[in-house]
Design a protein around this motif. Structure first.
Motif, PDB file in Angstrom:
ATOM      1  N   UNK A  60      96.685-142.326 -23.348  1.00 45.60           N
ATOM      2  CA  UNK A  60      95.402-142.755 -23.614  1.00 45.60           C
ATOM      3  C   UNK A  60      95.129-143.762 -24.644  1.00 45.60           C
ATOM      4  N   UNK A  61      94.297-144.389 -24.452  1.00 45.81           N
ATOM      5  CA  UNK A  61      93.769-145.580 -25.367  1.00 45.81           C
ATOM      6  C   UNK A  61      92.863-145.375 -26.422  1.00 45.81           C
ATOM      7  N   UNK A  62      92.564-146.186 -27.370  1.00 49.33           N
ATOM      8  CA  UNK A  62      91.480-146.112 -28.326  1.00 49.33           C
ATOM      9  C   UNK A  62      90.185-146.249 -27.943  1.00 49.33           C
ATOM     10  N   UNK A  91      85.573-142.013 -22.288  1.00 50.28           N
ATOM     11  CA  UNK A  91      85.550-140.694 -21.815  1.00 50.28           C
ATOM     12  C   UNK A  91      86.290-139.732 -22.978  1.00 50.28           C
ATOM     13  N   UNK A  92      85.662-138.683 -23.504  1.00 54.34           N
ATOM     14  CA  UNK A  92      86.467-137.623 -24.199  1.00 54.34           C
ATOM     15  C   UNK A  92      87.621-138.479 -25.246  1.00 54.34           C
ATOM     16  N   UNK A  93      87.280-139.017 -26.197  1.00 52.59           N
ATOM     17  CA  UNK A  93      87.921-140.184 -26.781  1.00 52.59           C
ATOM     18  C   UNK A  93      88.952-139.674 -27.772  1.00 52.59           C
ATOM     19  N   UNK A 143      84.235-140.218 -36.319  1.00 54.37           N
ATOM     20  CA  UNK A 143      82.991-140.877 -36.662  1.00 54.37           C
ATOM     21  C   UNK A 143      83.188-142.467 -37.096  1.00 54.37           C
ATOM     22  N   UNK A 144      84.230-142.808 -37.714  1.00 52.95           N
ATOM     23  CA  UNK A 144      84.366-144.208 -38.052  1.00 52.95           C
ATOM     24  C   UNK A 144      84.731-144.995 -36.651  1.00 52.95           C
ATOM     25  N   UNK A 145      85.505-144.456 -36.150  1.00 50.44           N
ATOM     26  CA  UNK A 145      86.013-145.161 -35.020  1.00 50.44           C
ATOM     27  C   UNK A 145      84.886-145.572 -33.733  1.00 50.44           C
TER      28      UNK A 145
END
Length: 539
Positions: free
Chosen positions: A125-127, A155-157, A167-169
């Protein structure tokens, strides 16, 4: 395609909710925009999503799906895309084609990158930052489409690890898109595989919303096993409404491996609060969640029990969807289509009939037809069709049926009913599938419910390729959940079709499926079964 681990529900009551009402600046909105906690379309009209998810990136050849989804009444489709990190990349040309098809079918297009699913827990999975880079790479396909497209960053990070930076990302990804000139409404998913059991999105949503310089962010919660009670669903959604923060149910189903969501409350509460929902998913599920398919093999005439529920059930898409006013819907057109012609029947078999009727006319365009079975004053939805003909399947042999048709237009208006046609299906004796034996066994029972297993044995010398088993209940039993098959139930009449993995019954072999059902007072086992319209022996 769901990949989720089981999560523990966390008690909602007694927790402090740190959201606050955010003052929203005057904003010369381009396209969709948020005002007062509501999503408005480009004309400033309230827009409530009523739609489904479609796994485009894994099934790019299913180009007719958007038209079929629209024909069943949806006003929105959430389209799965890939950045190329985990699956084949959807490039700018492909994204532009998806948007064009959405517009041609008068659908609002929510586009999402699926490669972020379960970041921090799911291998590969990626950011969100990586997802934002993907959006920049396909920006040419989206510029100027703000009236029709909502960008769902990822999707669904996060899974159930590392989500404290959500929140920050999320804020950083929003601002990366804004700095690049994205004026679209942006949708952001919750962590914890979308279910936010940690309340990370819930408790930080106001902060994230305020970080968007356009104040044009919508929050998306995915409701599966964590949301298995009415109290949890109502509390979560009402907190956003009270805080005047826009929220949609971006995914949900009628069942899941991590628990049984309360879909009836999801439907009822979103309708009562005027919130959008997007069910998972149209077709093509795998990995053990095939039961989340709404139609079988992308065929809109083969609605599953989940498909029947979301499209035709109480507070479902057909009853509540209103087309976006940018397409002329949203209340501008209140004139229903003309009634379809009385249907005629052809190609009658023991288990199916083809119906055709004279097409309706309408000022803004007919989008589809609803075929119903009529029994006195009772109507039961049977199937939908984008054209003025369809084949109704799953019927019982040597049985009389009465059918009628309604038309729907692009603004969501429904016609008066057509005339009716009576059809008697053929006896089953002529069907070549007769070498079968059925074992029906109740394996558990409780107050008001039971579980049963069914085994179909091929007693012949050649394989059975594709099967439909039918029976009739005597005591009003209603199947609620079924696995290893595709259910259709109309009153007492039950048909179960094969799933994709068990379509063939080898000579001398067997297949099985199981289900749970409700009963009241008496639970008599069925005594007769038909396979493809022919009687089977009962073990």
């Amino acid at each position: 395609m769901r990949r989720r681990v089981t999560t523990a529900a966390v008690a909602l009551l007694g927790l402090l909710f740190s959201m606050f009402v955010v003052a929203q600046p005057a904003h010369a909105a381009t396209g969709f925009h948020v005002s007062g906690g509501r999503l408005l379309d480009a004309n400033g009209n309230d827009f409530v999503m009523r739609g489904v998810n479609h796994a485009h990136t894994w099934y790019t050849n299913q180009t007719s799906s958007l038209a079929n989804i629209k024909a069943l009444g949806a006003n929105t489709v959430r389209v799965v895309l890939s950045s190329g990190d985990r699956w084949t990349r959807n490039d700018a040309a492909d994204v532009a084609n998806v948007v064009a098809q959405c517009k041609a079918n008068r659908l609002i297009c929510v586009l999402e990158v699926h490669d972020t699913t379960g970041y921090g827990e799911q291998s590969g999975a990626v950011s969100l930052d990586r997802a934002a880079d993907y959006w920049l790479s396909v920006q040419s396909a989206l510029t100027g489409q703000e009236n029709y497209v909502i960008v769902n960053i990822g999707n669904e990070p996060y899974g159930n690890a590392g989500y404290s930076t959500w929140a920050a990302d999320t804020s950083a990804a929003i601002n990366k898109l804004r700095d690049a000139g994205f004026d679209h409404t942006i949708m952001v998913d919750a962590p914890n595989w979308g279910q936010d059991w940690s309340f990370t999105m819930r408790d930080n949503a106001a902060q994230v919303f305020a970080s968007d310089p356009d104040r044009n962010t919508v929050f998306s919660i995915h409701m599966y096993g964590v949301f298995d009670t009415a109290a949890e669903i109502n509390d979560y959604l009402n907190r956003f409404v009270t805080a005047r923060l826009p929220i949609v149910v971006g995914e949900f189903g009628h069942d899941h491996s991590d628990g049984n969501p309360d879909e009836d409350t999801i439907f009822a509460t979103t309708q009562a609060l005027g919130l959008g929902y997007l069910g998972w998913s149209w077709s093509g599920n795998g990995g053990g969640v095939e039961y989340l398919d709404m139609v079988t093999s992308f065929d809109p005439t083969r609605l599953t029990s989940w498909g029947q529920r979301i499209f035709n059930g109480a507070n479902g898409i057909k009853a509540t969807s209103r087309e976006a006013s940018v397409y002329g819907g949203g209340g501008g057109d209140t004139t229903a289509p003309t009634a379809p012609g009385t249907p005629t029947a052809a190609d009658v078999t023991p288990g199916s009939v083809r119906l055709s009727w004279a097409a309706s006319t309408d000022a803004v365009g007919v989008t589809g037809y609803d075929v119903v079975r009529v029994n006195g004053t009772t109507e039961t939805a049977v199937t939908t069709s984008a054209t003025n003909s369809t084949t109704v399947t799953g019927l019982s042999a040597n049985t009389s049926y009465t059918f009628a048709v309604y038309a729907r237009d692009a603004a969501g208006n429904r016609s008066t009913r057509s005339g009716t046609v009576a059809v008697t299906t053929l006896p089953g004796g002529g069907n070549p599938v007769a070498n079968c034996q059925v074992t029906y066994r109740v394996v558990g029972s409780w107050g008001g419910g039971f579980q049963a297993d069914v085994v179909i044995r091929n007693t012949g010398t050649t394989p059975i390729n594709g099967w439909t088993l039918g029976w009739t209940y005597a005591n009003g039993q209603t199947i609620t959940t079924l696995w290893n098959g595709v259910l259709q139930q109309s009153g007492a009449d039950v048909t179960v079709r094969n799933a994709g993995h068990n379509a063939t019954i080898p000579a001398g072999g067997s297949v099985s499926f199981g289900f749970t059902a409700s009963w009241n007072g008496t639970n008599t086992n069925p005594t007769a079964f038909s396979l493809g319209g022919s009687a089977c022996a009962v073990a």
